[in-house]
Design a protein around this motif. Structure first.
Motif, PDB file in Angstrom:
ATOM      1  N   CYS A  78       0.932  -1.179   0.057  1.00 34.74           N
ATOM      2  CA  CYS A  78       0.149  -0.021   0.027  1.00 34.74           C
ATOM      3  C   CYS A  78       0.758   1.224   0.063  1.00 34.74           C
ATOM      4  CB  CYS A  78      -0.856  -0.119   1.230  1.00 34.74           C
ATOM      5  SG  CYS A  78      -2.223  -1.160   1.217  1.00 34.74           S
ATOM      6  N   ASP A  80       0.224   5.884  -0.185  1.00 32.83           N
ATOM      7  CA  ASP A  80      -0.383   6.922   0.024  1.00 32.83           C
ATOM      8  C   ASP A  80      -0.983   7.679  -1.478  1.00 32.83           C
ATOM      9  OD1 ASP A  80      -0.772   6.677   2.619  1.00 32.83           O
ATOM     10  OD2 ASP A  80       0.803   8.021   3.070  1.00 32.83           O
ATOM     11  N   TYR A  84      -5.309   8.823   0.830  1.00 31.12           N
ATOM     12  CA  TYR A  84      -5.795   7.682   1.330  1.00 31.12           C
ATOM     13  C   TYR A  84      -4.902   6.513   0.908  1.00 31.12           C
ATOM     14  CZ  TYR A  84     -10.186  10.060   1.812  1.00 31.12           C
ATOM     15  OH  TYR A  84     -11.167  11.127   2.221  1.00 31.12           O
ATOM     16  N   LYS A  85      -5.486   5.141   1.233  1.00 32.53           N
ATOM     17  CA  LYS A  85      -4.428   4.270   0.755  1.00 32.53           C
ATOM     18  C   LYS A  85      -4.836   3.695  -0.597  1.00 32.53           C
ATOM     19  CE  LYS A  85      -2.172   3.523   4.681  1.00 32.53           C
ATOM     20  NZ  LYS A  85      -0.783   3.474   4.901  1.00 32.53           N
ATOM     21  N   PHE A  87      -3.333   0.663  -3.575  1.00 31.87           N
ATOM     22  CA  PHE A  87      -2.100  -0.569  -4.006  1.00 31.87           C
ATOM     23  C   PHE A  87      -2.571  -1.053  -5.357  1.00 31.87           C
ATOM     24  CE2 PHE A  87      -5.827  -2.211  -2.011  1.00 31.87           C
ATOM     25  CZ  PHE A  87      -6.375  -3.588  -2.484  1.00 31.87           C
ATOM     26  N   GLU A 134      -3.681  -1.970   7.354  1.00 27.86           N
ATOM     27  CA  GLU A 134      -3.201  -0.836   6.865  1.00 27.86           C
ATOM     28  C   GLU A 134      -4.209   0.457   7.318  1.00 27.86           C
ATOM     29  OE1 GLU A 134      -0.810  -0.161   4.825  1.00 27.86           O
ATOM     30  OE2 GLU A 134      -0.194  -2.212   4.483  1.00 27.86           O
ATOM     31  N   PHE A 136      -7.531   1.351   7.215  1.00 27.58           N
ATOM     32  CA  PHE A 136      -8.649   2.078   6.386  1.00 27.58           C
ATOM     33  C   PHE A 136      -9.931   1.189   6.700  1.00 27.58           C
ATOM     34  CE2 PHE A 136      -6.480  -0.582   2.957  1.00 27.58           C
ATOM     35  CZ  PHE A 136      -7.289  -1.431   2.547  1.00 27.58           C
TER      36      PHE A 136
END
Length: 437
Positions: A78, A80, A84-85, A87, A134, A136
Motif C-alpha cells: 500500500c 498513500d 488515502y491508501k 495498492f 493498513e 482503512f
C-alpha cells in the motif's frame, strides 16, 4: 457511455466494471478488445493495458489479478494517494493504481478465500484483513476511489456525466432475545432467578412492569417520527442452544411479534447458530419465518416469502456460507461486516452482487454491507456511550460524502430498560435525529 479497452476480457473484469460504472457511478460501459474500435470512440475511454493506443485515451496500466483464474496470495504494497491508501500501483498512467483490480480484491473478499486461522467463533478474523492492517477499515475506500476516478474522467472528458445515487440510511435490528423475562416459561425463569435474583423479574412476570427488552413501541414511534424504513431480523430456531436463546417460535407471543412487524416493515431471517452449517435446518427456519409472517399486507405478492437474512453472530465463511444462503432461496444478505469490530469489511458503503471466486461467476445474491453494530462497540471495543455516538457520526459523515448507504445493527436489548445499557437508547435517538439533518 465509457469504453474500456483490454487485450482480453474476463469475468472478473466484467464484474468489477459493472460495480464501478453501472452501480456506483450510474453510467453504462462496454469492454472491447478491438484497438481500432477504441481509437474511433469519441467519448470517454479507458485503455486498460500496458501500451498506448490513442493520444486522447485515459490510461490505467493493468495488474494481472483480473486475468487470473486461480486464488493465490497476492503481493500487496500500500501507498498513500491523496491522503488515502492505494495498492497495485499503475505506472505511466492517469490513475495512480489499478482501481479495477484493487476494488475487485476488496469487494470480492479475495483474502477470505486464502488459508487463515479463524477467530474463536470459527469466522474470518478481521486482524488478517488488509483494511485492518493498513488502517482503512473505518473508511469506504472503494467509494472514495471511484469518486476520484469519476473526477479525473470528468477533467479529461468534460462530456462525462455521473449519476451517483443519493445517501441512504437503513436502520436494521437483530431480535436475538425478544423478551428478557416474559414468555420464557416457568423453568427458564426459575433458573434465571436462581442465577441472578431480581425483583424486577417478579414485577415483570406479575404484570407490574414492562419487560426491559420490550422497546418495540418506542421504536415504532421513532420510525414514524423520522419516516424511516427499518429492517428486522428474527431468530426463529426451533430449540434453544448455548448461543440461540430467543423465545421459541411456536409460542403465540413470538408469532404475534413477528406478524406485527411484518405488517409494518420489511423482515428477514436471522439464521441460528445451529443452522450455520446445516442447509436443511436453514431452509426449515426460513419456512418457519414465512409461516409466521404469511398474509402480511405489507409484503407485495411479487415479494412473498423470506428473501433477506443476516447471520447470527455474523457467522459465515466464504464461499460456503453464501452458497448455503443462495441454495435456500435467500436473495439479499446483510452479514457483510465483522462480529468483533466495526468498520467496512468489504471497504464499500454500497450494496453489490456477490462474486464467487470458486466458480468465477457473479451469483444472484446481493450483499448489503453494514459498518456498525452495537455489540461490537460495547463488548469488543469497550466504548462509552459518548465514544459510540462519535463513532456513529463518523460513519454517517463518510457515507454521506460518498453517496453511500449507512446500515447499522442494533439489538432490542441494547435499546431497552436495563442498567447495563443505560444511556444507549437515548444516544440512539439523538443519532437518528442527526441523520435527518
Amino acid at each position: 457511455m465509457v469504453l474500456i479497452y483490454s487485450h482480453i476480457s474476463s469475468s472478473r473484469l466484467q464484474y468489477i466494471c459493472s460495480v464501478i460504472f453501472k452501480e456506483l457511478i450510474g453510467i453504462e460501459f462496454a469492454i472491447t478488445i478491438d484497438s481500432e474500435e477504441f481509437k474511433n470512440h469519441t467519448g470517454a475511454k479507458i485503455n486498460y493495458s500496458h501500451a498506448e493506443i490513442s493520444p486522447d485515451e485515459f490510461r490505467i496500466q493493468n495488474h494481472s489479478l483480473l486475468f487470473e483464474n486461480n486464488i493465490r496470495a497476492q503481493a500487496i504494497k500500500c501507498f498513500d494517494v491523496n491522503n488515502y491508501k492505494g495498492f497495485f500501483k499503475s505506472v505511466n498512467s492517469h490513475f495512480a493504481f489499478d482501481i479495477f483490480a484493487a476494488s475487485f480484491y476488496l469487494i470480492s473478499r479475495y483474502e477470505e478465500y486464502l488459508p487463515r486461522e479463524k477467530d474463536m467463533y470459527g469466522r474470518y478474523d478481521y486482524q488478517n484483513s488488509l483494511a485492518f492492517k493498513e488502517g482503512f477499515l473505518n473508511m469506504p475506500l472503494v467509494n472514495i476511489w471511484v469518486k476520484g476516478l469519476a473526477e479525473k474522467l470528468k477533467e479529461k472528458y468534460p462530456i462525462f456525466n455521473t449519476r451517483f445515487s443519493n445517501f441512504k440510511f437503513e436502520p436494521t435490528y437483530d431480535v436475538d432475545i425478544a423478551y428478557s423475562y416474559k414468555h420464557k416459561g416457568i423453568l427458564r425463569n426459575i433458573g434465571g432467578f436462581i442465577l441472578s435474583p431480581s425483583a424486577k423479574r417478579i414485577q415483570v412476570l406479575a404484570g407490574l412492569k414492562k419487560d426491559p427488552f420490550d422497546n418495540y413501541e418506542w421504536l415504532d414511534v421513532l420510525h414514524q417520527q423520522y419516516n424511516l424504513k427499518p429492517l428486522y431480523f428474527f431468530l426463529v430456531a426451533e430449540k434453544n442452544g448455548t448461543l440461540d436463546k430467543n423465545i421459541l417460535p411456536h409460542k403465540e407471543a413470538m408469532w404475534t411479534l413477528v406478524k406485527h412487524h411484518s405488517e409494518k416493515y420489511s423482515i428477514g431471517l436471522h439464521p441460528s447458530w445451529q443452522s450455520g452449517d446445516d442447509l436443511f435446518l436453514l431452509k426449515k427456519e426460513k419456512k418457519q419465518l414465512e409461516a409466521m409472517s404469511e398474509n402480511s399486507q405489507a409484503i407485495p405478492a411479487s415479494q412473498a416469502g423470506c428473501s433477506k437474512s443476516r447471520q447470527h453472530y455474523i457467522r459465515f465463511n466464504l464461499p460456503e456460507g453464501y452458497n448455503r444462503l443462495t441454495a435456500s432461496g435467500i436473495t439479499d444478505d446483510y452479514s457483510m461486516g465483522y462480529g468483533s469490530i466495526n468498520g467496512f469489511r468489504a471497504s464499500v458503503a454500497s450494496s453489490f452482487y456477490w462474486y464467487n471466486l470458486e466458480t468465477e461467476k457473479q451469483a444472484p445474491l446481493r450483499i448489503h454491507p453494514f459498518c456498525f453494530m452495537d455489540a461490537n462497540a460495547y463488548y469488543e471495543q469497550k466504548q462509552t456511550v459518548k465514544q459510540t455516538f462519535d463513532e456513529l457520526m463518523h460513519y454517517l459523515s463518510v457515507c454521506k460524502q460518498v453517496n453511500g448507504t449507512l446500515i447499522t445493527i442494533w439489538h432490542n436489548n441494547f435499546l431497552g430498560d436495563t442498567r447495563e445499557f443505560k444511556g444507549w437508547k437515548e444516544m440512539y435517538g439523538q443519532f437518528i435525529a442527526q441523520v435527518q439533518q
